[in-house]
Design a protein around this motif. Structure first.
Motif, mmCIF file in Angstrom:
data_model
loop_
_atom_site.group_PDB
_atom_site.id
_atom_site.type_symbol
_atom_site.label_atom_id
_atom_site.label_comp_id
_atom_site.label_asym_id
_atom_site.label_seq_id
_atom_site.Cartn_x
_atom_site.Cartn_y
_atom_site.Cartn_z
ATOM 1 N N GLU A 281 4.210 -3.091 -0.667
ATOM 2 C CA GLU A 281 5.228 -4.125 -0.871
ATOM 3 C C GLU A 281 6.615 -3.595 -0.526
ATOM 4 O O GLU A 281 7.419 -4.297 0.084
ATOM 5 N N HIS B 1 6.850 -3.543 3.124
ATOM 6 C CA HIS B 1 6.956 -4.915 3.618
ATOM 7 C C HIS B 1 8.380 -5.441 3.459
ATOM 8 O O HIS B 1 8.884 -6.153 4.334
ATOM 9 N N ARG B 2 9.033 -5.089 2.358
ATOM 10 C CA ARG B 2 10.406 -5.539 2.149
ATOM 11 C C ARG B 2 11.369 -4.829 3.085
ATOM 12 O O ARG B 2 12.406 -5.384 3.420
ATOM 13 N N ARG C 46 13.758 -12.182 -8.778
ATOM 14 C CA ARG C 46 12.890 -12.324 -7.609
ATOM 15 C C ARG C 46 11.445 -12.021 -7.991
ATOM 16 O O ARG C 46 10.533 -12.737 -7.596
#
Length: 160
Positions: free
Chosen positions: A63, A66-67, A3
């Protein structure tokens, strides 16, 4: 890792002149340049005591946040800033993302270098083959030996 590699290839991560990675989630937020500037100023104020290299962990923490819960608005970005700047915030998930992103970037660089070397080898091989063809040079050890013997006016070796 896959990913992170895909995100890296898609340009999700952009880098500041200082080399700090900024996740693409901030590009997806619909906010004006003024609002964006105010957000980063707030970020700087909250982390002013943290040396610049150590601030990278907090950028990756965005991040991670955000995930966990997508940050799609200015309000959500400010809420993430408040959570991240709180005393005792665990930057572990952000550091894991940082390590995976750096590994993916390094792998992409290795693959690009390998591909460049392969192209250079193929190019030099084509040049060498073209030179052999244009000069009509012999190919193979037996033909080379026969040419050398003829150039040196040596008798051909008797076959037994």
């Amino acid at each position: 890792m896959d990913r992170e590699r895909q995100l890296h290839q898609q340009g999700y991560w952009r880098f500041t002149p200082a080399g700090m990675a900024i996740p693409g989630l901030f590009d997806a937020i619909d906010w004006s340049a003024r609002e964006q500037r105010r957000f980063w100023q707030s970020h700087q104020v909250r982390f002013a005591q943290v040396p610049l290299p150590l601030q990278a962990a907090f950028l990756f923490a965005y991040e991670a946040e955000h995930r966990h819960t997508p940050i799609t608005s200015m309000e959500a970005a400010y809420a993430a800033l408040v959570r991240i700047s709180a005393f005792g915030y665990d930057t572990g998930p952000g550091l894991a993302i940082k390590a995976a992103m750096e590994a993916a970037g390094a792998q992409l660089q290795r693959e690009a270098a390998t591909a460049m070397e392969a192209r250079q080898r193929a190019s030099s091989e084509r040049k060498w083959q073209a030179e052999l063809a244009s000069k009509q040079l012999p190919r193979g050890p037996a033909a080379n030996l026969a040419l050398i013997r003829a150039a040196l006016k040596m008798p051909a070796r008797a076959l037994s």
